[in-house]
Design an enzyme around this catalytic site. Structure first.
Site, PDB file in Angstrom:
ATOM      1  N   GLY A 180       0.825  -1.218   0.000  1.00  0.00           N
ATOM      2  CA  GLY A 180       0.000   0.000   0.000  1.00  0.00           C
ATOM      3  C   GLY A 180       0.851   1.256   0.000  1.00  0.00           C
ATOM      4  N   ARG A 187      -2.218   8.641   3.267  1.00  0.00           N
ATOM      5  CA  ARG A 187      -2.703   9.449   4.394  1.00  0.00           C
ATOM      6  C   ARG A 187      -1.620   9.795   5.415  1.00  0.00           C
ATOM      7  NH1 ARG A 187      -7.711   5.968   6.155  1.00  0.00           N
ATOM      8  NH2 ARG A 187      -6.772   4.455   4.752  1.00  0.00           N
ATOM      9  N   GLY A 221      -5.642  -5.409  -5.025  1.00  0.00           N
ATOM     10  CA  GLY A 221      -6.382  -6.013  -3.926  1.00  0.00           C
ATOM     11  C   GLY A 221      -5.548  -7.001  -3.129  1.00  0.00           C
ATOM     12  N   ASN A 260     -13.442  -8.551  10.301  1.00  0.00           N
ATOM     13  CA  ASN A 260     -12.261  -9.264   9.812  1.00  0.00           C
ATOM     14  C   ASN A 260     -11.021  -8.439  10.119  1.00  0.00           C
ATOM     15  OD1 ASN A 260     -10.438 -10.834   8.342  1.00  0.00           O
ATOM     16  ND2 ASN A 260     -10.896  -9.746   6.429  1.00  0.00           N
ATOM     17  N   ALA A 298      45.958  24.719  39.198  1.00  0.00           N
ATOM     18  CA  ALA A 298      44.757  25.292  38.583  1.00  0.00           C
ATOM     19  C   ALA A 298      45.149  26.144  37.383  1.00  0.00           C
ATOM     20  CB  ALA A 298      44.000  26.130  39.604  1.00  0.00           C
ATOM     21  N   ARG A 324      51.293  28.016  33.883  1.00  0.00           N
ATOM     22  CA  ARG A 324      50.475  29.217  33.668  1.00  0.00           C
ATOM     23  C   ARG A 324      51.382  30.416  33.896  1.00  0.00           C
ATOM     24  NH1 ARG A 324      47.601  27.726  39.262  1.00  0.00           N
ATOM     25  NH2 ARG A 324      49.009  28.892  40.604  1.00  0.00           N
TER      26      ARG A 324
HETATM   27  C1  UD1 Z   1      -9.003  -5.431   4.352  1.00  0.00           C
HETATM   28  C2  UD1 Z   1      -9.961  -6.606   4.310  1.00  0.00           C
HETATM   29  C3  UD1 Z   1     -11.095  -6.350   5.309  1.00  0.00           C
HETATM   30  C4  UD1 Z   1     -10.530  -6.151   6.700  1.00  0.00           C
HETATM   31  C5  UD1 Z   1      -9.500  -5.034   6.688  1.00  0.00           C
HETATM   32  C6  UD1 Z   1      -8.799  -4.985   8.017  1.00  0.00           C
HETATM   33  C7  UD1 Z   1      -9.893  -7.436   2.037  1.00  0.00           C
HETATM   34  C8  UD1 Z   1     -10.574  -7.465   0.729  1.00  0.00           C
HETATM   35  N1  UD1 Z   1     -10.487  -6.715   2.971  1.00  0.00           N
HETATM   36  O1  UD1 Z   1      -9.714  -4.305   3.917  1.00  0.00           O
HETATM   37  O2  UD1 Z   1     -11.995  -7.453   5.310  1.00  0.00           O
HETATM   38  O3  UD1 Z   1     -11.576  -5.843   7.610  1.00  0.00           O
HETATM   39  O4  UD1 Z   1      -8.499  -5.287   5.674  1.00  0.00           O
HETATM   40  O5  UD1 Z   1      -7.989  -3.849   8.072  1.00  0.00           O
HETATM   41  O6  UD1 Z   1      -8.878  -8.079   2.225  1.00  0.00           O
HETATM   42  N2  UD1 Z   1      -2.422  -4.405   0.227  1.00  0.00           N
HETATM   43  C9  UD1 Z   1      -1.461  -4.787  -0.669  1.00  0.00           C
HETATM   44  N3  UD1 Z   1      -1.788  -4.880  -1.983  1.00  0.00           N
HETATM   45  C10 UD1 Z   1      -3.041  -4.616  -2.447  1.00  0.00           C
HETATM   46  C11 UD1 Z   1      -4.015  -4.218  -1.513  1.00  0.00           C
HETATM   47  C12 UD1 Z   1      -3.683  -4.126  -0.188  1.00  0.00           C
HETATM   48  O7  UD1 Z   1      -0.314  -5.034  -0.298  1.00  0.00           O
HETATM   49  O8  UD1 Z   1      -3.249  -4.730  -3.656  1.00  0.00           O
HETATM   50  C13 UD1 Z   1      -2.068  -4.293   1.641  1.00  0.00           C
HETATM   51  C14 UD1 Z   1      -2.100  -2.854   2.120  1.00  0.00           C
HETATM   52  O9  UD1 Z   1      -0.814  -2.275   2.079  1.00  0.00           O
HETATM   53  C15 UD1 Z   1      -2.610  -2.987   3.540  1.00  0.00           C
HETATM   54  C16 UD1 Z   1      -3.397  -4.284   3.545  1.00  0.00           C
HETATM   55  O10 UD1 Z   1      -3.015  -4.986   2.398  1.00  0.00           O
HETATM   56  O11 UD1 Z   1      -1.529  -3.144   4.452  1.00  0.00           O
HETATM   57  C17 UD1 Z   1      -4.886  -4.092   3.608  1.00  0.00           C
HETATM   58  O12 UD1 Z   1      -5.294  -3.373   2.460  1.00  0.00           O
HETATM   59  P1  UD1 Z   1      -6.472  -2.349   2.511  1.00  0.00           P
HETATM   60  O13 UD1 Z   1      -6.743  -1.847   1.166  1.00  0.00           O
HETATM   61  O14 UD1 Z   1      -6.235  -1.354   3.576  1.00  0.00           O
HETATM   62  O15 UD1 Z   1      -7.661  -3.318   2.970  1.00  0.00           O
HETATM   63  P2  UD1 Z   1      -9.053  -2.894   3.480  1.00  0.00           P
HETATM   64  O16 UD1 Z   1      -9.827  -2.353   2.338  1.00  0.00           O
HETATM   65  O17 UD1 Z   1      -8.933  -2.069   4.672  1.00  0.00           O
END
Ligand code: UD1
Ligand code: CA
Length: 456
Positions: A11, A15, A78, A167, A421, A438
C-alpha cells in the site's frame, strides 16, 4: 505442518502525508514493518515474504541485512492479488500466515493460537474481532454459528453492516488451498479488487471449516493509516511496556511519561522517573535509579548507580554505585568503573575511568584513559583533536588535575601527580610531581581602568 509468513506491504500510505513509505514509519523507534518481521521470526518463519510496491527501494535497503523474500506487486489490485503474486515463493505444502506491514503490534501468542487451528489441509484459521464500531471493516457472516463468508463494507447490505464481528485481515491458510483457490479469485465487486477475503466463501463451498480466533486485545490488530493512528498505537504500546516493567518490579513514576524504544533488562528495585527514554539495548542493575528526563541508549548501568536528571548516555558502560549527572553526557566508548562520579555539564567520549574517579563539574574528557581515585578539576578539557587527528590523554591513579586545566594530547600525567589550577599541560608530568603551567602573576603599578566620558 511447516509455516511461511507473508507480510502485505504494498500500500502507498497516502494518508501519512510523508516521503517515507508507510511501513517505514517508526513505532517505538523501529519501522512498522520491523515489528511484524520480528513476530514472524518468533513464530519460526525463516524467510518471511514481504509483498512490496510503493517505495520498495527504501524498504528493501532498510532491511537489506535480513533474510527475507521480496515480492513486487507493481499494481495494487487487492489483497487477494497481493497474495497471488507471492504464490511462486510458496511451498506446495505447509501453511501460510498472512500479516500486514501496517499492523505492527500483533502478538505472537495470538498468532500461535491462530496457527494451531490449521493442523491440516482441510482447515482455515481467521482472526476476527468484535468491534463497537466496525465501519469500514469486512464483516464476518455466520450461519448456524459457523463462519461462512466475509463481506466487505462496500459490498455489504444494510443487515450485514449491523454485524459487529469484523475481519482483522489476518488469516492462516494451507498452501495447497492458496495454490488451488487464489487463481480462481474474481474482481466482480464494489471496488473491482481481488479480495483475499473471498477465500472464506470458497472454503465454505468446498466444505473446509473456518475457525475464528480472537486476539487478546483490540490494539493488537489495529492498523496504521495516518499520523494520528500512529501516535495512538505508540501510546498504547508504551503503556503496555511500562505495565510489563511494573509487573516485573520496576518503579515507574509516571507510566504515561516513559518511552522504551528497544529492549530493557533490569534487576530488582530499579526506579524510572518521569520523561525517561530508553533506546536500543539497555541493561539496568539492581537499585539503579534513573532521574527525570534522562535518555539512555545501548548502555549498561551497574547496581546501585544513580543517574540524576537530564543526563544522556549513549553506548557506554557504567559500573556499580556510580553517580552520573545531573546534565551529564556519556558518549560512545565511555567505560566508567564502580563509584565514579560524573557531575553536571561533564562530557565523556571514548574514555575509561577507574574506580572512584571523579569529574564533578564542567569538563570534557575525550580519548582518555584515567586511573583509579583521580580527581578532575572543574572546567578541565582534554584537547584531544589537532584539527586532523585524535590523540590520547593518560592519567595515572590518584592524580589530581587542578581546576580549569587544558590537557594537550598526546600527554601523560603520572600516578599521584598534581597539576596547578589553570594549567595548560602539554608535556608529560612525572609520577607524584606537581606541574604548574600558567603565566606568573604580575602587578602593574599605576594602571588606570578606562573611564567613560562624562555625559554632556
Ligand atoms: C481489508 C480486508 C477487510 C478487513 C480489513 C482490516 C480485504 C478485501 N479486505 O480491507 O476485510 O476488515 O483489511 O484492516 O482483504 N495491500 C497490498 N496490496 C493490495 C491491496 C492491499 O499489499 O493490492 C495491503 C495494504 O498495504 C494494507 C493491507 O493490504 O496493508 C490491507 O489493504 P487495505 O486496502 O487497507 O484493505 P481494506 O480495504 O482495509
Ligand atoms: Ca481496499
Amino acid at each position: 505442518m511447516s509455516l511461511q509468513v507473508i507480510i502485505l506491504a504494498a500500500g502507498k500510505g497516502t494518508r501519512m502525508r510523508s516521503a517515507l513509505p508507510k511501513v517505514m514509519q517508526p513505532l517505538a523507534g523501529q519501522p512498522l514493518l520491523h515489528h511484524v518481521i520480528v513476530a514472524a521470526r518468533k513464530l519460526g518463519a525463516e524467510r518471511p515474504i514481504v509483498v512490496y510496491g510503493h517505495g520498495g527501494d527504501v524498504v528493501q535497503q532498510a532491511f537489506a541485512e535480513q533474510a527475507l523474500d521480496w515480492v513486487l506487486q507493481a499494481e495494487q489490485k487487492g489483497t487477494g492479488h497481493a497474495v497471488q503474486v507471492a504464490l511462486p515463493v510458496l511451498a506446495a505444502q505447509g501453511r501460510t500466515l498472512i500479516l500486514y506491514g501496517d499492523v505492527p503490534l500483533i502478538s505472537v501468542a495470538t498468532l500461535q493460537r491462530l496457527i494451531e487451528v490449521v493442523p491440516n489441509d482441510q482447515s482455515l484459521g481467521l482472526l476476527t474481532v468484535h468491534l463497537p464500531d466496525p465501519t469500514g471493516y469486512g464483516r464476518i457472516v455466520r450461519e448456524q454459528g459457523r463462519v461462512v463468508r466475509i463481506v466487505e463494507q462496500k459490498d455489504a447490505t444494510a443487515d450485514e453492516k449491523l454485524i459487529s464481528e469484523a475481519n482483522t485481515g489476518i488469516l492462516c491458510v494451507p498452501n495447497a488451498l492458496l495454490h488451488a483457490w487464489l487463481p480462481q479469485l474474481k474482481n466482480n465487486n464494489a471496488q473491482g479488487e481481488y479480495y483475499l477475503t473471498d477465500l472464506i466463501g470458497m472454503a465454505t463451498a468446498n466444505g473446509v471449516p473456518v475457525t475464528a480466533v480472537h486476539p487478546d486485545t483490540i490494539w493488537e490488530v489495529e492498523g496504521v493509516n495516518d499520523k494520528l493512528q500512529l501516535s495512538a498505537l505508540e501510546r498504547v504500546w508504551q503503556r503496555h511496556q511500562a505495565e510489563q516493567l511494573m509487573r516485573a518490579g520496576v518503579t515507574v513514576l509516571d507510566p504515561a511519561r516513559l518511552d522504551i524504544r528497544g529492549q530493557v533488562s533490569h534487576g530488582m528495585d530499579v526506579s524510572l522517573d518521569a520523561g525517561v527514554i530508553l533506546e536500543g539495548r539497555v541493561v539496568l542493575g539492581d537499585n539503579v535509579s534513573v532521574g527525570a528526563g534522562c535518555i539512555l541508549k545501548d548502555c549498561e548501568i551497574g547496581a546501585g548507580t544513580e543517574i540524576k536528571p537530564y543526563s544522556l548516555i549513549d553506548s557506554a558502560v557504567v559500573g556499580a554505585n556510580a553517580h552520573i549527572g545531573p546534565f551529564a553526557r556519556l558518549r560512545p566508548g565511555s567505560k566508567l568503573a564502580d563509584e565514579v562520579h560524573i557531575g553536571n555539564f561533564v562530557e565523556t567520549k571514548a574514555t575509561i575511568m577507574g574506580v572512584g574517579s571523579k569529574a564533578n563539574h564542567l569538563a570534557y574528557l575525550g580519548d582518555s584513559e584515567i586511573g583509579r581515585g583521580v580527581n578532575i578539576g572543574a572546567g578541565t578539557i582534554t584537547c584531544n583533536y589537532d584539527g586532523a587527528n585524535k590523540h590520547k590523554t593518560t592519567i595515572g591513579d590518584d592524580a589530581f588535575i587542578g581546576t580549569n586545566n587544558s590537557l594537550v594530547a598526546p600527554v601523560t600525567i603520572g600516578a599521584g601527580a598534581t597539576t596547578g589550577a589553570g594549567s595548560t599541560i602539554s608535556k608529560n608530568v612525572p609520577d607524584a610531581q606537581l606541574a604548574v603551567a600558567r603565566a606568573v602573576q604580575k602587578t602593574i603599578e599605576g594602571w588606570q581602568r578606562p573611564r567613560k566620558a562624562p555625559k554632556v
